[in-house]
Design a protein around this motif. Structure first.
Motif, mmCIF file in Angstrom:
data_model
loop_
_atom_site.group_PDB
_atom_site.id
_atom_site.type_symbol
_atom_site.label_atom_id
_atom_site.label_comp_id
_atom_site.label_asym_id
_atom_site.label_seq_id
_atom_site.Cartn_x
_atom_site.Cartn_y
_atom_site.Cartn_z
ATOM 1 N N LEU A 1 29.869 -50.599 52.571
ATOM 2 C CA LEU A 1 28.961 -49.812 52.184
ATOM 3 C C LEU A 1 27.761 -50.661 51.735
ATOM 4 N N ASP A 2 28.071 -51.801 51.057
ATOM 5 C CA ASP A 2 26.872 -52.921 50.591
ATOM 6 C C ASP A 2 26.125 -53.067 51.709
ATOM 7 N N VAL A 3 26.724 -53.533 52.964
ATOM 8 C CA VAL A 3 26.371 -53.884 54.133
ATOM 9 C C VAL A 3 25.158 -52.828 54.719
ATOM 10 N N PHE A 4 25.708 -51.264 54.682
ATOM 11 C CA PHE A 4 25.105 -50.306 55.033
ATOM 12 C C PHE A 4 23.778 -50.269 54.246
ATOM 13 N N LEU A 5 24.022 -50.299 52.925
ATOM 14 C CA LEU A 5 22.843 -50.220 51.871
ATOM 15 C C LEU A 5 21.651 -51.365 52.141
ATOM 16 N N ALA A 6 22.203 -52.354 52.401
ATOM 17 C CA ALA A 6 21.361 -53.491 52.658
ATOM 18 C C ALA A 6 20.402 -53.585 53.790
ATOM 19 N N HIS A 7 20.886 -52.847 54.796
ATOM 20 C CA HIS A 7 20.433 -52.480 56.103
ATOM 21 C C HIS A 7 19.831 -51.107 56.365
#
Length: 380
Positions: free
Chosen positions: A344-350
């Motif tokens: 999810l952190d990768v999703f939010l970062a991008h």
């Protein structure tokens, strides 16, 4: 001068009502060769004599009913592979389950929407053509090359395309949902590459595969009755339990495809992970197995993020689209509950890149409206 005329595929219509035969023949004769039979016995005879590409079969017929015709077809090796679609006024869940258990590929209740019928016929014929091609390739490979050459990229793409078409025509979502989730998965995989927890899994080979296989995630919905699949409102508890069976139905469909090929295909193991486990949740509150944390396959954890985001951000026949910012907030609330925190952190970062994909493949209003109208008729 046109030197080559493509051979039109043949559809056999079996129905004791002359009105239905005329209606369906008129609807399909421009695109297909149409044969008709007004009794189950005649339908069985024509199927064995001419081996049509697809059979539209009524259930309620005097003498030999549609269920018996289907049972006899599936027992005969010469015609068992012909796809059967039931067209009937019998709309009870038990009736639909009986038809599918007998080996039918679809069960459509009247009144029939012409556009939906054409779409489902087209998809089933595409699946049959793909499977026929795969069998021919498989037979050739058995003689010419080793068993491992079954995993050629062309075969992989053919299997995925054939199976994905089923999910597309049965679900209330449009084909753009499949395109979006495919692109979301590619983006997630690219951005997760190099992360310590995922680097061993996300080889270039697997990055390509998770993207290609993403459109299969809801293939199990092909086994969910229309009255539930197309319902625009909240499910009743019994309906929800039936809906929650679609991951297992999807996994079983892939297993069946392997059985048709007569071989276990290793890349489909990843497909089964995506299809069967994408509704599992990080905290163990998902289904069908109630897995938690790293026990959930990585591809399924990625698919959960892609699928939920698309469900929130895009318009459906039963809801308006949610603003991107609101969708991201809901996704953030699910961190460590629904979603793997690192994914999810990768999703939010991008998140802006994901939103750009959503904007590039917005669903057509007329497509959604047509499916909304069909859903409304299905309720009646």
């Amino acid at each position: 001068m046109q030197l080559f005329m493509p051979i039109r595929q043949t559809i056999l219509i079996v129905d004791d009502a002359a009105t239905n035969l005329r209606l369906l023949s008129g609807l399909l004769s421009e695109s297909y060769r149409v044969q008709v039979a007004n009794t189950g016995k005649k339908g069985l005879l024509l199927a064995r004599q001419h081996k049509p590409d697809l059979i539209l079969l009524d259930v309620m017929m005097p003498g030999m009913d549609g269920y018996e015709v289907c049972r006899l077809l599936k027992q005969d090796p010469d015609v068992a592979d012909i796809p059967v679609i039931f067209l009937t006024g019998r709309s009870e869940i038990e009736d639909e389950q009986t038809g599918l258990m007998l080996g039918a590929v679809d069960y459509i209740t009247r009144p029939i929407a012409p556009a939906i019928l054409r779409s489902r016929i087209k998809a089933q014929l595409a699946v049959k053509s793909s499977i026929d091609t795969l069998r021919q390739i498989n037979d050739y490979l058995d003689v010419a090359v080793s068993h491992r050459t079954l995993e050629l990229n062309s075969i992989k793409d053919a299997v995925v395309m054939a199976m994905s078409s089923l999910a597309e025509v049965r679900d209330v979502d449009t084909g753009n949902h499949l395109i979006r989730t495919k692109l979301y998965m590619r983006l997630l995989a690219d951005k997760l590459k190099g992360h310590a927890r995922f680097d061993a899994f996300l080889t270039e080979h697997n990055i390509s595969l998770v993207s290609k296989l993403a459109p299969l995630h809801d293939i199990g919905k092909v086994g969910i009755p229309d009255r539930i699949l197309l319902k625009p409102g909240r499910y009743e508890p019994q309906e929800m339990e039936i809906m929650k069976s679609h991951p297992a139905l999807g996994r079983d469909a892939i297993v069946h495809a392997e059985e048709l090929l007569g071989a276990r295909i290793s890349f489909l193991d990843l497909a089964k992970d995506i299809v069967y486990y994408h509704h599992e949740k990080w905290d163990g509150s998902g289904y069908p197995e109630g897995l938690s944390g790293d026990d959930i396959p990585i591809a399924a954890r990625m698919m959960a993020v892609a699928d939920v985001y698309d469900a929130l951000i895009c318009r459906r026949v039963y809801k308006a689209p949610m603003p991107h910012e609101a969708a991201c907030k809901i996704m953030l609330d699910g961190r460590g509950k629904h979603f793997d925190p690192d994914v999810l952190d990768v999703f939010l970062a991008h998140h802006e890149d994901f939103y750009a994909i959503a904007l590039s493949y917005v669903d057509e209003d007329d497509v959604l409206q047509a499916k909304a109208d069909f859903a409304e008729r299905a309720k009646g």
